[in-house]
Design a protein around this motif. Structure first.
Motif, mmCIF file in Angstrom:
data_model
loop_
_atom_site.group_PDB
_atom_site.id
_atom_site.type_symbol
_atom_site.label_atom_id
_atom_site.label_comp_id
_atom_site.label_asym_id
_atom_site.label_seq_id
_atom_site.Cartn_x
_atom_site.Cartn_y
_atom_site.Cartn_z
ATOM 1 N N ARG A 171 -35.226 -35.447 52.411
ATOM 2 C CA ARG A 171 -35.737 -36.618 51.695
ATOM 3 C C ARG A 171 -37.073 -36.247 51.072
ATOM 4 O O ARG A 171 -38.002 -35.863 51.780
ATOM 5 C CB ARG A 171 -35.900 -37.776 52.658
ATOM 6 C CG ARG A 171 -36.224 -39.065 51.988
ATOM 7 C CD ARG A 171 -36.175 -40.175 52.977
ATOM 8 N NE ARG A 171 -37.500 -40.310 53.568
ATOM 9 C CZ ARG A 171 -37.802 -41.206 54.495
ATOM 10 N NH1 ARG A 171 -36.873 -41.985 54.984
ATOM 11 N NH2 ARG A 171 -39.019 -41.295 54.949
ATOM 12 N N PRO A 172 -37.196 -36.351 49.752
ATOM 13 C CA PRO A 172 -38.448 -35.954 49.112
ATOM 14 C C PRO A 172 -39.575 -36.923 49.452
ATOM 15 O O PRO A 172 -39.344 -38.095 49.729
ATOM 16 C CB PRO A 172 -38.121 -35.996 47.618
ATOM 17 C CG PRO A 172 -36.996 -36.953 47.514
ATOM 18 C CD PRO A 172 -36.220 -36.829 48.795
ATOM 19 N N ASN A 173 -40.799 -36.421 49.427
ATOM 20 C CA ASN A 173 -41.969 -37.252 49.660
ATOM 21 C C ASN A 173 -42.232 -38.058 48.393
ATOM 22 O O ASN A 173 -42.612 -37.507 47.365
ATOM 23 C CB ASN A 173 -43.179 -36.383 50.011
ATOM 24 C CG ASN A 173 -44.385 -37.216 50.367
ATOM 25 O OD1 ASN A 173 -44.292 -38.425 50.498
ATOM 26 N ND2 ASN A 173 -45.507 -36.555 50.531
ATOM 27 N N PRO A 184 -28.471 -32.650 50.644
ATOM 28 C CA PRO A 184 -28.126 -31.953 51.888
ATOM 29 C C PRO A 184 -28.639 -30.517 51.864
ATOM 30 O O PRO A 184 -28.568 -29.838 50.846
ATOM 31 C CB PRO A 184 -26.609 -31.998 51.919
ATOM 32 C CG PRO A 184 -26.168 -32.374 50.570
ATOM 33 C CD PRO A 184 -27.316 -32.967 49.842
ATOM 34 N N VAL A 185 -29.163 -30.084 52.992
ATOM 35 C CA VAL A 185 -29.620 -28.701 53.149
ATOM 36 C C VAL A 185 -29.006 -28.148 54.431
ATOM 37 O O VAL A 185 -28.722 -28.886 55.368
ATOM 38 C CB VAL A 185 -31.160 -28.595 53.197
ATOM 39 C CG1 VAL A 185 -31.776 -28.969 51.885
ATOM 40 C CG2 VAL A 185 -31.732 -29.424 54.309
#
Length: 113
Positions: A88-90, A77-78
């Motif tokens: 969500r990371p790439n 969460p940001v």
């Protein structure tokens, strides 16, 4: 209302959570508990969830009405101008053919403006 999602956690932890929450699907717990009980349950999750992942959604006094807590989760969460969003990371492998940046459709829409 509290929602806890567990992935790859020991069965004993799931049994402990069923004392307070209802397991509506495998690893998904829902219930309405006090803030003190919620914090104690989250502490138990952090203690017993060794290599597994955990996600907690709890009520909060903000624009959305809820907040997140995560444990060993890739998605985090940001805060963006007071809104909690999930980053969500790439995870696309280097040689997968997936390119970073705007899609063709987005490029066409931007060009029309």
């Amino acid at each position: 209302m509290v929602v806890i999602v567990l992935t790859a956690c020991p069965p004993g932890l799931r049994g402990h959570l069923t004392r307070w929450l209802l397991e509506i699907s495998a690893g998904v717990f829902v219930g309405k508990v006090t803030g003190r009980v919620r914090d104690e349950l989250w502490a138990a999750v952090l203690e017993h969830c060794k290599s597994g992942k955990a996600f907690l959604v709890e009520p909060a006094q903000n624009e959305q009405g809820y907040a997140f807590r995560t444990h060993r989760h890739e998605w985090e969460p940001v805060d963006l101008d007071g809104l909690s969003l999930i980053l969500r990371p790439n995870t696309a492998p280097a040689g997968s053919g997936m390119k970073r940046g705007w899609s063709k459709a987005a490029q066409y829409r931007r060009a029309r403006k």
